[in-house]
Design a protein around this motif. Structure first.
Motif, short mmCIF file in Angstrom:
data_model
loop_
_atom_site.label_atom_id
_atom_site.label_comp_id
_atom_site.label_asym_id
_atom_site.label_seq_id
_atom_site.Cartn_x
_atom_site.Cartn_y
_atom_site.Cartn_z
N GLU A 27 0.83 -1.20 0.00
CA GLU A 27 0.00 0.00 0.00
C GLU A 27 0.87 1.26 0.00
O GLU A 27 0.57 2.22 -0.70
CB GLU A 27 -0.93 0.00 1.21
N ALA A 30 2.27 1.77 -3.42
CA ALA A 30 1.24 2.25 -4.34
C ALA A 30 0.97 3.73 -4.12
O ALA A 30 0.77 4.48 -5.07
CB ALA A 30 -0.04 1.44 -4.15
N ARG A 31 0.96 4.16 -2.88
CA ARG A 31 0.75 5.58 -2.58
C ARG A 31 1.91 6.41 -3.10
O ARG A 31 1.72 7.53 -3.57
CB ARG A 31 0.62 5.80 -1.07
N LYS A 32 3.11 5.87 -3.02
CA LYS A 32 4.29 6.58 -3.47
C LYS A 32 4.27 6.76 -4.99
O LYS A 32 4.67 7.80 -5.51
CB LYS A 32 5.54 5.80 -3.05
N LEU A 33 3.80 5.75 -5.72
CA LEU A 33 3.77 5.80 -7.17
C LEU A 33 2.68 6.71 -7.71
O LEU A 33 2.88 7.42 -8.67
CB LEU A 33 3.60 4.39 -7.75
N SER A 34 1.52 6.68 -7.08
CA SER A 34 0.42 7.50 -7.58
C SER A 34 0.16 8.64 -6.60
O SER A 34 -0.27 8.41 -5.48
CB SER A 34 -0.84 6.67 -7.76
N PRO A 35 0.42 9.89 -7.02
CA PRO A 35 0.20 11.01 -6.11
C PRO A 35 -1.28 11.17 -5.81
O PRO A 35 -2.13 11.02 -6.67
CB PRO A 35 0.73 12.21 -6.89
N SER A 36 -1.58 11.44 -4.57
CA SER A 36 -2.97 11.59 -4.16
C SER A 36 -3.43 13.02 -4.33
O SER A 36 -2.63 13.94 -4.45
CB SER A 36 -3.12 11.16 -2.70
N SER A 37 -4.73 13.20 -4.33
CA SER A 37 -5.28 14.55 -4.46
C SER A 37 -5.37 15.24 -3.11
O SER A 37 -5.72 16.40 -3.03
CB SER A 37 -6.66 14.47 -5.10
N PRO A 42 1.28 17.91 -6.29
CA PRO A 42 2.54 17.24 -6.64
C PRO A 42 3.63 18.20 -7.08
O PRO A 42 4.79 17.95 -6.87
CB PRO A 42 2.16 16.29 -7.76
#
Length: 67
Positions: A27, A30-37, A42
């Motif tokens: 997890e 996955a958070r590191k690869l896809s920047p969150s809103s 970013p």
């Protein structure tokens, strides 16, 4: 009456702990690869690693005895 198999119970706890740790690592990756809103954007210098590589953070000078 059968005696409890403590070794089996301990192994099951260890396996569950290992599985939970691996899931947490997945997890996090996955958070590191896809920047969150959530939070900062970013491109924001506080969160953008590439901007930190170009412009390292400045460290304030410590006051000296002379003033």
């Amino acid at each position: 009456m059968a005696t409890p198999n403590y070794g089996y119970e301990k192994r099951q706890k260890e396996l569950a702990k290992k599985k939970k740790k691996e899931e947490k690592a997945r997890e996090k990756a996955a958070r590191k690869l896809s920047p969150s809103s959530e939070g900062l954007a970013p491109g924001d210098p506080e969160t953008d690693v590439t901007s930190l590589e170009r412009d390292p953070p400045t460290v304030p000078e410590l006051p000296t005895k002379d003033g």
